[in-house]
Scaffold this active site. Structure first.
Site, mmCIF file in Angstrom:
data_model
loop_
_atom_site.group_PDB
_atom_site.id
_atom_site.type_symbol
_atom_site.label_atom_id
_atom_site.label_comp_id
_atom_site.label_asym_id
_atom_site.label_seq_id
_atom_site.Cartn_x
_atom_site.Cartn_y
_atom_site.Cartn_z
ATOM 1 N N HIS A 72 44.264 32.437 41.070
ATOM 2 C CA HIS A 72 44.257 31.977 39.253
ATOM 3 C C HIS A 72 45.890 32.221 39.122
ATOM 4 C CE1 HIS A 72 39.966 32.934 38.260
ATOM 5 N NE2 HIS A 72 39.813 31.893 39.118
ATOM 6 N N TYR A 200 39.241 37.229 28.390
ATOM 7 C CA TYR A 200 39.261 38.669 27.897
ATOM 8 C C TYR A 200 39.025 38.477 26.197
ATOM 9 C CZ TYR A 200 41.288 40.614 32.352
ATOM 10 O OH TYR A 200 41.448 41.148 33.535
ATOM 11 N N PRO A 292 39.288 49.611 33.346
ATOM 12 C CA PRO A 292 39.287 48.417 34.023
ATOM 13 C C PRO A 292 39.830 47.434 33.424
ATOM 14 C CG PRO A 292 37.118 49.108 33.328
ATOM 15 C CD PRO A 292 38.040 50.305 32.909
ATOM 16 N N LYS A 296 43.608 47.222 37.292
ATOM 17 C CA LYS A 296 44.658 47.712 38.095
ATOM 18 C C LYS A 296 44.130 48.776 39.267
ATOM 19 C CE LYS A 296 48.126 45.376 36.363
ATOM 20 N NZ LYS A 296 48.322 44.596 37.405
ATOM 21 N N TYR A 384 50.209 41.839 34.319
ATOM 22 C CA TYR A 384 48.797 41.522 35.099
ATOM 23 C C TYR A 384 49.006 41.050 36.479
ATOM 24 C CZ TYR A 384 44.276 39.800 35.069
ATOM 25 O OH TYR A 384 42.953 39.540 35.138
HETATM 26 C C1 PHB Z 1 35.979 42.147 37.704
HETATM 27 O O1 PHB Z 1 35.963 40.985 38.087
HETATM 28 O O2 PHB Z 1 35.042 42.882 37.738
HETATM 29 C C2 PHB Z 1 37.013 42.422 36.748
HETATM 30 C C3 PHB Z 1 37.898 41.680 36.632
HETATM 31 C C4 PHB Z 1 38.987 41.912 35.703
HETATM 32 C C5 PHB Z 1 39.130 43.234 35.155
HETATM 33 C C6 PHB Z 1 38.030 44.059 35.382
HETATM 34 C C7 PHB Z 1 37.095 43.992 36.379
HETATM 35 O O3 PHB Z 1 39.899 43.359 34.248
#
Ligand code: PHB
Ligand code: APR
Length: 389
Positions: A72, A200, A292, A296, A384
């Site tokens: 990505h 997000y 989460p 990280k 990120y």
């Molecule tokens: C996930 O795909 O489980 C996931 C992705 C990004 C995050 C947290 C969890 O920030």
């Protein structure tokens, strides 16, 4: 038994360290209290920094990741009913790879088995001894027989609830912690993702995240009250609430289906300092936890392993203790930057109970600035995709 490095825990940290040590010809034994199936049954996150991918390459177990992982070059930030793309590649020159932690763990387990290196699963009552001397050892029971492993070093890779950190006198370390007054409800479902990249979403009803594992398997999260229980949320209630929180066009693309896995996670920021106690070295969740939101957790476990593997290899190559002596400081310097980023992402995107109307406006202004300023977007992008080791 005798080995050079006794590793406690067969999660991603322990397995990756074991693989790198084994390929460097350094003997190691992994002790894991659960079965391999149980370790693989945990559904965790799945966004890998470039540094983590490079370490898995170095460990010789990234073929499936490169074949099946999704590269990505951007993420979407959604607020006030609109999605805004952050071009990670343009702002940082790098990308991330979406590939489930469960798959990483499976690849590492298979690679270790292929090397014929010992992993003792269902090792009960693991105890660490004399790691403040030059001759530490570990004991454990298997089929009611107590066994002992003498080692030069012990790597505590046994997670937040493990025995390693708990074996250290509390006076010997400092704890820094923030527990968030909300949780995440996560659903895994065999449905196509709502978008090509992660979304997000900040919303007055709470945060939401649209993620994926593959073009046919999706992972979604919504912010819930910390006291909520999974049983309180039917699949339908979850899908309805998710759709309310993402912009209308994304909501229309959400394909629903039965949940394969549905779990609640408490959000916490936690760091224990230092990460070394004599011949005991802590790695990963055994020393630190991030919420989460910044994806990280796994990547920090990998960077700890990067520093520790290098230090142990130097020791056995040249008996130099220099890198061992600076392991904790170097690992913690990167840990705290990831803690800061994960806390910032969490504060910027979640409904914070005490923020009030003024706080809500500030959040929207922050996201508006973030999505309309190259300088701000670059800061997010470089964090990120992963800061350098
Ligand atoms: C996930 O795909 O489980 C996931 C992705 C990004 C995050 C947290 C969890 O920030
Ligand atoms: N004895 C032996 N093994 C133990 C013990 C013990 N007393 N306590 C825990 N373990 C094992 C657990 O069963 C688990 O398999 O240690 C392993 C720790 O693995 P993780 O919790 O996955 O921790 P880590 O390898 O540091 O990986 C960090 O996992 O939780 C995610 O978000 C986190 O992505 C991050 C990653």
């Amino acid at each position: 038994m005798r080995t050079q490095v006794a590793i406690i825990g067969a999660g991603p940290a322990g397995l990756l360290l074991g693989q790198l040590l084994s390929r460097a010809g350094i003997d190691n034994i992994i002790l894991e209290r659960s079965s391999a199936d149980h370790v693989l049954s945990r559904v965790r996150a799945g966004v890998l920094e470039g540094g983590t991918v490079a370490l898995l390459d170095e460990a010789g177990c990234a073929d499936r990741l490169h074949a099946e992982g999704l590269v990505h070059n951007g993420i979407e930030i959604a607020f006030s009913g609109e999605c805004h793309r952050i071009d990670l590649k343009r702002h940082s020159g790098r990308s991330v790879t979406v590939y489930g932690q469960t798959e990483v763990t499976r690849d590492l387990m298979e690679a270790r088995a292929a090397l014929g290196r010992p992993t003792i699963y269902e090792a009960a009552n693991v105890e660490l001894h004399e790691f403040d001397t030059a001759a530490p050892y570990v004991t454990f029971t298997r089929e009611d027989i107590t066994e002992r492993i003498d080692a030069d070093f012990i790597a505590g890779c046994d997670g937040f609830h493990g025995i390693s950190r708990r074996s250290v006198p509390t006076a010997a370390f400092s704890v820094f912690e923030r527990v968030y007054p909300f949780g995440w409800l996560g659903v895994l479902a065999d449905v196509p993702p709502a978008a090509d990249e992660l979304i997000y979403a900040r919303h007055a009803r709470g945060f939401a995240l649209c993620s994926m594992r593959s073009p046919t398997r999706s992972r979604y999260y919504i912010q819930t009250d910390a006291a909520d229980k999974v049983e309180m949320w039917t699949d339908d209630a979850f899908w309805d609430e998710l759709r309310r929180r993402v912009p209308a066009d994304a909501a229309d693309r959400v394909v629903t289906g039965p949940s394969l896995e549905k779990s609640m996670a408490q959000l916490r920021s936690f760091v224990a300092e230092p990460m070394r106690f004599g011949r005991l070295f802590l790695c990963g969740d055994a020393a630190h936890i991030v919420p989460p939101t910044g994806a990280k957790g796994l990547n920090l476990a990998a960077s700890d392993v990067h520093y520790l593997f290098g230090a142990i290899r130097d020791y056995f190559d040249s008996r130099s203790e220099a890198a061992l002596d600076t392991y904790s400081a170097r690992a913690l310097a990167r840990v705290w930057k990831a803690e800061r980023f994960s806390w910032w992402m969490t504060a910027a995107l979640h409904n914070l109970p005490e923020q009030g109307a003024f706080g809500e406006r500030l959040q929207i202004a922050e996201l508006d600035y973030l999505t309309h300023s190259d300088a701000a977007a670059s800061v997010l992008a470089e964090n990120y995709v992963g800061l350098p080791y």
